[in-house]
Scaffold this active site. Sequence first.
Site, PDB file in Angstrom:
ATOM      1  N   HIS A 268       1.774   4.476  -2.862  1.00 15.54           N
ATOM      2  CA  HIS A 268       1.764   5.728  -2.853  1.00 15.54           C
ATOM      3  C   HIS A 268       3.230   6.448  -3.443  1.00 15.54           C
ATOM      4  O   HIS A 268       3.533   7.435  -4.216  1.00 15.54           O
ATOM      5  CB  HIS A 268       1.886   6.289  -1.199  1.00 15.54           C
ATOM      6  CG  HIS A 268       0.432   6.250  -0.847  1.00 15.54           C
ATOM      7  ND1 HIS A 268      -0.579   6.900  -1.454  1.00 15.54           N
ATOM      8  CD2 HIS A 268      -0.134   5.740   0.080  1.00 15.54           C
ATOM      9  CE1 HIS A 268      -1.652   6.789  -0.784  1.00 15.54           C
ATOM     10  NE2 HIS A 268      -1.549   6.019   0.206  1.00 15.54           N
TER      11      HIS A 268
ATOM     12  N   HIS B 203       0.813  -1.048   0.082  1.00 14.04           N
ATOM     13  CA  HIS B 203       0.118  -0.033   0.137  1.00 14.04           C
ATOM     14  C   HIS B 203       0.884   1.280  -0.090  1.00 14.04           C
ATOM     15  O   HIS B 203       0.593   2.224  -0.802  1.00 14.04           O
ATOM     16  CB  HIS B 203      -0.825  -0.066   1.291  1.00 14.04           C
ATOM     17  CG  HIS B 203      -1.850   1.243   1.549  1.00 14.04           C
ATOM     18  ND1 HIS B 203      -3.137   1.183   1.111  1.00 14.04           N
ATOM     19  CD2 HIS B 203      -1.509   2.558   1.707  1.00 14.04           C
ATOM     20  CE1 HIS B 203      -3.729   2.467   1.247  1.00 14.04           C
ATOM     21  NE2 HIS B 203      -2.820   3.098   1.813  1.00 14.04           N
ATOM     22  N   GLU B 204       1.738   1.335   0.787  1.00 13.71           N
ATOM     23  CA  GLU B 204       2.646   2.487   0.951  1.00 13.71           C
ATOM     24  C   GLU B 204       3.504   2.594  -0.223  1.00 13.71           C
ATOM     25  O   GLU B 204       3.926   3.884  -0.505  1.00 13.71           O
ATOM     26  CB  GLU B 204       3.593   2.275   2.337  1.00 13.71           C
ATOM     27  CG  GLU B 204       2.672   2.581   3.593  1.00 13.71           C
ATOM     28  CD  GLU B 204       1.506   3.609   3.799  1.00 13.71           C
ATOM     29  OE1 GLU B 204       1.981   4.683   3.166  1.00 13.71           O
ATOM     30  OE2 GLU B 204       0.649   3.482   4.380  1.00 13.71           O
TER      31      GLU B 204
ATOM     32  N   HIS C 186       3.402   6.453  -7.120  1.00 19.14           N
ATOM     33  CA  HIS C 186       2.645   7.493  -7.564  1.00 19.14           C
ATOM     34  C   HIS C 186       3.552   8.615  -7.638  1.00 19.14           C
ATOM     35  O   HIS C 186       3.407   9.398  -8.755  1.00 19.14           O
ATOM     36  CB  HIS C 186       1.298   7.747  -6.647  1.00 19.14           C
ATOM     37  CG  HIS C 186       0.325   8.499  -7.260  1.00 19.14           C
ATOM     38  ND1 HIS C 186      -0.684   9.113  -6.577  1.00 19.14           N
ATOM     39  CD2 HIS C 186       0.273   9.188  -8.361  1.00 19.14           C
ATOM     40  CE1 HIS C 186      -1.507   9.691  -7.404  1.00 19.14           C
ATOM     41  NE2 HIS C 186      -1.106   9.952  -8.709  1.00 19.14           N
TER      42      HIS C 186
END
Length: 700
Positions: free
Chosen positions: A490, A486-487, A493
């Site tokens: 980010h 998940h991290e 991105h």
Amino acid sequence: MKLLQACGGLRSQFSRIQRFFITRQSQKAVNTWSPLATAFNYPQARQDYSLKATGLFGLSELNTSSGFHKMKRQALIEGEKLVEKALKFESNLKLVGVFDELSDVLCRAADLAEFVRMSHPDKKFRKAAEETSLGISAFVETLNTNRELYRSMKSVFTNQQSKTMDEETLQVAELFLFDFELSGIHLDEEKRKKFVELQEKVLILGAYFSNGASMPVLVPKRECPDKITSSFPTSGNNVSIDTMYLESSNEELRALAFRAHLQPIESQTQYLDLLLSGRNELANLVDFPTYASRALKGTMARTPENVLDFLKLTAKMLEKPAKNELEILTNMKQLDSQSKESRIMPWDLQYYIGMAKSRSLNFNSYSLSAYFPLGSCMEGLNVLFQNLYGISLVPEDALPGELWSPEVQKIGVVHETEGLLGYIYCDFLVRPEKIQQDSHFTIRGGRTLPDGSYQSPIVAVICNFPPPSLSAPSLLTHGMVENLFHEMGHAMHSMLARTRYQHVTGTRCATDFAEVPSVLMENFVWDPRVLSKFAKHYRTGHSLPDETIIKLSQSRNMFGALEMQRQVLYSMVDQVYHGKHPLAQSTTDTMTSLQKQYTAIPYVEGTAWEQRFSHLNGYGARYYSYLWSRAVASKVWHQCFAADPFNREMGERYRNTMLAHGGSKDPNSLVANMLGHELTINDMVQSLWDDLVASNHFYQ
């Protein structure tokens, strides 16, 4: 910094001891680890001490804590010059560029300071970083009240040049103008003064509420049953209840702790009431009917009405499966000879769901940890990113002083043809001095520089994984692996965004869109084809058995309808609290009514869980973003990646269509371009259902 270097030396010796023990157990497994896996399985600062010492993140002024004062002064001086420059420009394009440069100068200082404040092990560094952050924030407040700057940006939209501006520049100009007006700069003097006073009051109330939400409850010993007194720490004549023991097998202890932890607290009621009414008044001052309307401007959802429609349709979809799940758990509880209450109560949910999963799948998450050494998980990410985007995660040697703790790893993100895209600083192991929530921080945003080159992004990723031992590297539960993916979603991105302006780069976009790339990454970590690439036993090197991988994947959404119902409730409470004011009932009565309406789990009289819901402060009418982004990410996953999670063509499409643009374009348009059609609310509710069904035959 000598202390850090000394610690690095000690850690290096410890790592050599680690390597000796692990190598004796399985020379084969160690020899097959890649340099990336080795760097994380043997965490130690990769620093070249033959080079001249520098400061944090390679900034020479930050080689001591006093350097923050210098960094702040430099940022403020440069900021003042850019303000003067902005007031002289007549060209729209150049004016937006100057505003963005000003934003970049201030963000680079403030973002770095905020990160250090929450993560550095040295108290002096944390204190200096906090002072820097406050100093930059105070300067930003003066900019938000600078009417000349506001008129300068507003003029962009009142002359002919605006018609020739490209989409990205126009979007950024609108965002800058909106930020000004959110601060009430367009109000008359009397209203402006009231706005500033209210804003300060709301910030203070929010801080008080969040602090109270995390505080333990102190209950006099004389009022506590023996089970409570013996299970919790004491503070003077009180018992300090700081958890609800929801995984405990002792039902009485779970119930007692739940009731005690969630008992109403008068001060929390007052803080929440004042916070909500203050926010509503703020929104009204700047011509929004509710605070939710203000908070949702510029998001994917756009309006509170859209959010409520989405939540109500999702709740309706969940009614039957949640009821079925509850019936299974109720039957389990009734067969439990130790249970005195036949219904599933809120304090039972976590315990019986865990029991049901263990019985059904014949394993628990901790038994799988041996197959998820941290280094192998990073290599799994590397394989995935190589296939999807043609990029590699490359361990980098840091300069002395560049890192804040010996186990931090610096990773270069390198594209096969484009070269270095940026850096990720990975601070993955738990320690007491850093933020306990897994997080992604932008240290420096990417942007196009005046000479046409690109300012490469720098980010930091915080996790709190268990440290290695003498006999094993850091071993993760599958839930921790999901957090890691998940991290890193980010982080990618941020790495893959290529925007002209840093104000809208990477995760600097609407909250309900910013979470889409990270939630999408969670789908990969549950896919058997992806798991089989990296889930290998740290001693033997053997892959996680196929049968276990299948069971693990099936467990993802076991009892997922009840969990999703809980998220609907939290989102509903957040929306109603920040909707029309004054509320028809007290905050507790409002929450009680919503719980009875939207969940299958009964409300417990005499409790007020909303007083522990700290996200009411941090999210403020945007908590729905969790479910919204999950729905969007699920749609992208099922349509684009479910057939082949390593599809390079689809990865490139995803990068160029969604990730590259950050917040520089309308997020709904980006998603529509990726999927080939606009998403409706019905589409998103259906995608949540598809998510439940895809990995779990229980719903089929």
